[in-house]
Design a protein around this motif. Sequence first.
Motif, PDB file in Angstrom:
ATOM      1  N   TRP A  78       0.748  -1.268   0.115  1.00  0.00           N
ATOM      2  CA  TRP A  78      -0.011   0.105   0.088  1.00  0.00           C
ATOM      3  C   TRP A  78       0.955   1.191  -0.022  1.00  0.00           C
ATOM      4  N   LYS A  79       1.851   1.164   0.787  1.00  0.00           N
ATOM      5  CA  LYS A  79       2.807   2.221   0.989  1.00  0.00           C
ATOM      6  C   LYS A  79       3.368   2.769  -0.229  1.00  0.00           C
ATOM      7  N   ALA A  80       3.957   1.737  -1.150  1.00  0.00           N
ATOM      8  CA  ALA A  80       4.552   1.949  -2.210  1.00  0.00           C
ATOM      9  C   ALA A  80       3.834   2.298  -3.414  1.00  0.00           C
ATOM     10  N   LYS A  81       2.422   1.894  -3.467  1.00  0.00           N
ATOM     11  CA  LYS A  81       1.530   2.236  -4.545  1.00  0.00           C
ATOM     12  C   LYS A  81       0.713   3.800  -4.200  1.00  0.00           C
ATOM     13  N   HIS A  82       0.503   4.197  -3.127  1.00  0.00           N
ATOM     14  CA  HIS A  82      -0.410   5.015  -2.520  1.00  0.00           C
ATOM     15  C   HIS A  82       0.386   6.312  -1.621  1.00  0.00           C
ATOM     16  N   GLN A  83       1.236   5.815  -0.975  1.00  0.00           N
ATOM     17  CA  GLN A  83       1.741   6.958   0.254  1.00  0.00           C
ATOM     18  C   GLN A  83       2.782   7.829  -0.580  1.00  0.00           C
ATOM     19  N   THR A  84       2.478   9.003  -0.224  1.00  0.00           N
ATOM     20  CA  THR A  84       3.282  10.108  -0.980  1.00  0.00           C
ATOM     21  C   THR A  84       4.105  10.639   0.219  1.00  0.00           C
ATOM     22  N   GLU A  85       5.327  11.553   0.138  1.00  0.00           N
ATOM     23  CA  GLU A  85       6.028  12.186   0.778  1.00  0.00           C
ATOM     24  C   GLU A  85       5.264  13.231   1.450  1.00  0.00           C
TER      25      GLU A  85
END
Length: 102
Positions: A78-85
């Motif tokens: 999820w983090k790789a696909k959706h989390q932004t800085e």
Amino acid sequence: MTEIDPKTQTELEAAVYRRLVAHLRARTDVQNIDMMNLAGFCRNCLSNWLKDAADAKGLELTKDAARAAVYGMPFSEWKAKHQTEASAEQRAAFAKAAAEPH
């Protein structure tokens, strides 16, 4: 208001939880830091609360399994696909909220 028996209350609460999780899975544009800044909880909080509930019942649930139950996939995916800085403003708001007494 109609009196609700405990079993039905639990069923209603479970349905609300499932709907909230489905909503958050669909709203991948909403970042956890924004949820924390606005509401004081995020997807990670929900997964921690799920693990706490399992622990209280003596059920084995890992942190990773709890997160996958909330995110609908492994957290790392999820983090790789959706989390932004997080922006400087988001980080500052988070730090300010964390410093305030609750």
